[in-house]
Structures are given as C-alpha cells and as structure tokens.
Design a protein around this motif. Sequence first.
Motif, short mmCIF file in Angstrom:
data_model
loop_
_atom_site.label_atom_id
_atom_site.label_comp_id
_atom_site.label_asym_id
_atom_site.label_seq_id
_atom_site.Cartn_x
_atom_site.Cartn_y
_atom_site.Cartn_z
N GLU A 142 4.63 8.12 -6.93
CA GLU A 142 4.23 9.51 -6.70
C GLU A 142 4.50 9.93 -5.26
O GLU A 142 4.75 11.10 -4.97
CB GLU A 142 2.71 9.59 -6.93
N VAL A 178 -4.58 -4.47 -3.59
CA VAL A 178 -4.29 -3.36 -4.50
C VAL A 178 -3.33 -3.88 -5.57
O VAL A 178 -2.31 -4.48 -5.24
CB VAL A 178 -3.67 -2.16 -3.76
N LYS A 225 -4.35 -5.99 1.69
CA LYS A 225 -5.39 -5.37 0.85
C LYS A 225 -5.08 -5.64 -0.61
O LYS A 225 -3.93 -5.55 -1.03
CB LYS A 225 -5.47 -3.87 1.10
N SER A 233 0.85 -1.20 0.00
CA SER A 233 0.00 0.00 0.00
C SER A 233 0.88 1.24 0.00
O SER A 233 2.04 1.20 0.43
CB SER A 233 -0.91 0.02 1.23
N THR A 234 0.31 2.32 -0.45
CA THR A 234 1.05 3.58 -0.52
C THR A 234 1.35 4.09 0.89
O THR A 234 2.42 4.64 1.15
CB THR A 234 0.22 4.60 -1.31
N VAL A 283 -2.50 -0.10 -10.27
CA VAL A 283 -2.99 0.97 -9.40
C VAL A 283 -1.91 1.35 -8.39
O VAL A 283 -1.62 2.53 -8.18
CB VAL A 283 -4.29 0.54 -8.67
N LEU A 284 -1.30 0.34 -7.79
CA LEU A 284 -0.36 0.60 -6.70
C LEU A 284 0.91 1.32 -7.15
O LEU A 284 1.37 2.26 -6.49
CB LEU A 284 0.03 -0.74 -6.05
N LEU A 285 1.50 0.87 -8.26
CA LEU A 285 2.82 1.37 -8.63
C LEU A 285 2.85 2.89 -8.82
O LEU A 285 3.70 3.56 -8.22
CB LEU A 285 3.35 0.62 -9.86
N PRO A 286 1.96 3.47 -9.64
CA PRO A 286 2.04 4.93 -9.78
C PRO A 286 1.71 5.66 -8.48
O PRO A 286 2.26 6.74 -8.22
CB PRO A 286 1.02 5.25 -10.88
N ASN A 287 0.86 5.08 -7.65
CA ASN A 287 0.58 5.69 -6.35
C ASN A 287 1.86 5.78 -5.52
O ASN A 287 2.14 6.80 -4.89
CB ASN A 287 -0.46 4.89 -5.56
#
Lengths: 351, 351
Positions: free
Chosen positions: B186, B175, B173, B144-145, B179-183
């Motif tokens: 960033e 994810v 979770k 997770s981020t 979805v996860l990688l660019p989050n």
Amino acid sequence: MNPIANRYTELVGIDHPIVQEGLGPFRTPKLAAAVSNAGGLGTVSMPGMPTDLDAGARTFREHIEECAALTDRPFAVNIPVGVDNNGVVLPFTDIYIRTVLDARRVDQSLAAQLTVLTTSAGFPGDYIGMIKDAGLIHQHKVGSTRHAVKAAEAGVDVIIAAGFEMGGHAPSKAVHSYVLLPNVTEAVDVPVLLTGGVRDARGLASALAMGADGVAMGTRFIASSANSDWHPTYIQAILDAKEGDDVAFDGVYGPCRGLKNAASLKLLNHQEDGTGEVIDAVELTRWKIESMQRAQTTGDVTDGLVLTGQVAAAIDDIIDIAHFVPNMAAGAAEILRGLASALPDTEHAFS
Amino acid sequence: MNPIANRYTELVGIDHPIVQEGLGPFRTPKLAAAVSNAGGLGTVSMPGMPTDLDAGARTFREHIEECAALTDRPFAVNIPVGVDNNGVVLPFTDIYIRTVLDARRVDQSLAAQLTVLTTSAGFPGDYIGMIKDAGLIHQHKVGSTRHAVKAAEAGVDVIIAAGFEMGGHAPSKAVHSYVLLPNVTEAVDVPVLLTGGVRDARGLASALAMGADGVAMGTRFIASSANSDWHPTYIQAILDAKEGDDVAFDGVYGPCRGLKNAASLKLLNHQEDGTGEVIDAVELTRWKIESMQRAQTTGDVTDGLVLTGQVAAAIDDIIDIAHFVPNMAAGAAEILRGLASALPDTEHAFS
C-alpha cells in the motif's frame, strides 16, 4: 450479489465468508448484529468469567437476546474452553455452553438464528457431540495443525486457524498466519477460516489463495461505527497504533496480544525477569480480566489491557460495517479476477 | 511458458517471480545457480564477516564466479548493511559492496549476469546511488513499512518485505507477513517481494493477492538436491522440524530465527534472564557466526545455530529446484485462475 459464495457461506447460510471474531470478555451484541446484518457472521462473545456464574449466564443470555433482536440473520457465539490442571473443563465454559443450548431449546426463533457455536482455547472434547446433537454448526479455533487435525477428526465442522498475530488470547505456540494457514488447509477437509492479520479484501483474497474458505476479524470490526458499546478512547488507541506497538504478554489461558502500555508491560516484565511481585494466579487472572474490561468500558488505555491484533497498526479509519462487509467480499472477488485475467496464459487464451 | 510474468520478472529479466533469499554467512553459489537456471533469481550470499576482510572479499568473489560459471541467467548478491553505534557502515559491508562493483567493472560478461544487488539489515544510504550508478538493480529488504517507504524514496528499485517468521536475521520489530505485506504494498509503488512463510504455489498466489509482485524463499531452497554444499544433517533438521520448534533469539544485528536447540536456547536465556556470563559483544558475535557456519558445514545441529524460517515446520521433502520453480509459478497461476473461475459472478458471466 454474493461475490465469494462458497461451501462455508452455504454451510452457515450467510452472504460473505467474513466472520466477526469472538471478543470476550466484552459486550458485543450490537457489533455481532451489525456484521450479521451486513451479510457476514457476527459473534456474541462471552461477557466474562464471573465468580457468580449464574449472573454471568444471565448476562450472556441477555447479550444473545439483544443480538437476536437486532438482526434476523444467522449469528454465532464464542465460548473459550478453559481447563484446570487436570484437563477438566472449567465451570464457566460448561455453564456458558449449556446457557446457549438451553436458550435455543426454549426459543425456536432464536435457534433458527443462533446456528453457530465457536469454541476456542482448549479442546472441546465431549462438548463436540453435545453441540452437534443440538443442531449447531461447531467452529473451533486452533493455533496449530495438530490441534486442527484433532478437532476435525473429533467432528468439528469448521476450523478457525489462528495466526499468532491475532489479538486477545493467542495460541501457546507462536505459529504465524502465513505458515499456519496452508499447513491447516492441507491437513483437514472441513472449511477453514483464517484469523490473525486480516483487515481488508486483500487479506480475504490471500486467505482463499492459501486454501481457506473465509476469514475472521476482530480488531478491524472493533473500529466501526456500529461499536457504540466500546469506549471511544479504546477505539482511538487502535487507530493510533503503529507497527511494533503490539506485544504478546502472559494472558489468562496463555499468551495474549495487545498494545504495549503500562498494563501489558507489567505482565511482560512479570514473565521475563521474575522480579514482579508474586501474585496468586487466581488473583492475577481476575486482575487481567478486570483490566481488559476497564479499558473497554472506561477507556483506560494506559493502565488497562488493550487487546488488539498486530493488524491494529494498519487500521486508521472507523468503518461502516453495513458497507464494509459486502465491499470487502466484492473487492476480494475483483482482486482474484484481476490477477487471473492478468496472467500471460489467460491473455493468450483470449487473444 | 512464464505463467506469472509481471513487472518484476520484466525488470529483472527472469521467467518466474521467485527469488532465493540471501543465506549468509553460508556457501551458496550452487544453490543460486540452480534457482537462476530454473527461471527464478538465485542469490549469492556473503560468505561471512571475517577479520581478514581481503580474504573475505576473495572468497565472496570466488563464490560469485562459481555461480556465474554454473548459469548463464541473471543472479543476485545479498550484502547485509551493518552499522556501528554511530550509524557508520561497517567495513565488511563496504568491502563486499565494492567487491561486487569491481568484479562487474572488470568483467562485462559477469556484469551482464550479476544484475541485482540486494541489501538487508541496515539502511544502505549513500550506497543506493553507487549501486544505481553501477547499473545494478537494487533490492532492499525491510521489516517495517517505515523502512520500505524510506528505501523507496531513496531510490531503491525493489522492496523485499520480510515478515518476522523469516529465517536467519529477522527485523528488529516482530511484524508478521500477513500484517506487513499489505502495509508495504500500500505504501510504495516499486515492485514488492514477500519473504517469510512462503513455501509453495499457494504462498506465491497469496502474496500476489496481497499486492506483491513475487516472493523470496530461503528455507524452502535449502532443502533441495542442488544444495550439496550444506551438510545433510542440517537439511535433515529442517525436514524434521515441527510447528513450534523455531525460536527468535538474539542474533548478530538483531533478532535471528532458527531451531530451538542448545545453541539458540543459550542465547535466548542470555537475553531473557540476564544470568548468562557477560561476554564481550565482539566475541559473542564471532561465536554466533562461527556457530552458524559450523552447523552448516559439519552438521552440528545441537550445539550449532541452525538458522531456518518458521516455515521449516511445513517442509518435509527435498525438492529438485529445476522442476520446483516453474511448477510453483504454474501452480500459483492455476490457483488464481481456479479461484477466479469459481466466483459466482464469473459463472454467471459465462452462463
């Protein structure tokens, strides 16, 4: 001008390989027109699966005409292929496809704009020939490589590879974008779009690196200023969503992804522990569709089903589509150019 | 020579930003050495969670020394951080981390090679300082981020973003990589690797386009000729796997991904319908680990847990790691260069 022009943009006659996903059973003409006006491809979604099919067809046609009046660029329609237990295509699918073909037949100006028909859910079978004969570009959405190959062999023009992280009705098997996309681009020769998990220039650049020709996005476009048809509370729920807030529950044709709330957990528990009331499948389907539409129209995001992709977790602003789409394409080009120019060999080549 | 050299390869002192994932509780020294010899970063995994911790530590140290004897390049170790219900780090984690620090302390030659320690599962807390003080590069794997930010702020050097499609012990979770990688890229400034769904040059190029600095792979490396420690039947099960054959079941610390078979479905049903026998959690954990090891050592792929990523569906050949790793890096560079040079603006610039 068109920073990522390629065989897909050429085929469809658009500036940027960025497609707005089907978002049925909702009202999408304004959103579709905004995306098409921005140089992408907007998609008018089917408005629902009504008991009164003629009324449904009239609404669908109104949405199509509303979109056509708001843009002079190409746009698409999305029609899910529902099948009964014997594999026979359901009446709503049949009438919606025929509505599109009829509308284009009697209106040459509309036919010049409504040039793409996207099918999703079940296999479109004989409709493939019918769509082709009508002069439409046929896009079909799949959640597996097997279905991609089957569709391409049957004559579909464009494959949309749908990773399980997508919003709304998801593929029956949980194959995710990072696994599915390269499998599909390896298996078929037609243009491939990725849907599921994409939200910005990096997603587009990344999809191109996997061999795709473009991307389709739903959730990202819902949270846009062009989307005045949807209740602001629904859009706010997307902005508020965090990683882990989404869930895949038992949808209408198969799994469906949306936010965890009372409505989706009711369906999830119904699936999982078998303690839910026994509800007639037809009634349950009707409740689900009504619940989806209620969330979108009235903003009931606790007891209504809020369909979104997992990418909702990363969306925290309302975009202006007119700027977003060309910027996303330009950004993807910049990323690819930047990565290529940073490669050690490239530096040597220029030194 | 090193087509994708970047800040990660520079930090770790390797040729290609391609890491072999931790694959505990298995035997991995040969595999790790092969990946390091090929210019990537091999990882010696913890050999298990034995009751006799001293015996476990001796085995771990033997694996580390075996790897060191097979390569003169840098390599990593992976130690999952297990915590009890009060958040206290479990003894196996503590002793394995101390084993690595001790081994390096008494052997300068080993310390020069074993330069990276990867933690996974729970938050490494105070160990972060201990790992840093020992002069190791600390990689930590997150799903997770939020966990990525927490780890980077606490001083971790490299974040491994683990999409839920990964094999073995997956994040709590669901994810997914797209979805996860660019989050994550960033949210943190340190180098980021993607794990989950990657199998070839396209996956690496795609991850770089998302802002990552490299990739880690487990399943892809298991199916390699260097991997003579694993039973051929296990490897064959990976080659045979098709899309949809994988499942996330209840693992040791949380969800675990592997192939659908009698063993994983037993755990899945246990989770889902609550009708499974009530088994003591410690006993169940012991059964799971024993079952994982049995599949790997004896090739019992029906009643043993076969841990693989979802990407197993796309893996149908046994690679020679010595060629695969540099070719994957070269291929990623070629993809990025090809995409950049095909951009319309670039063509104009050269015309």
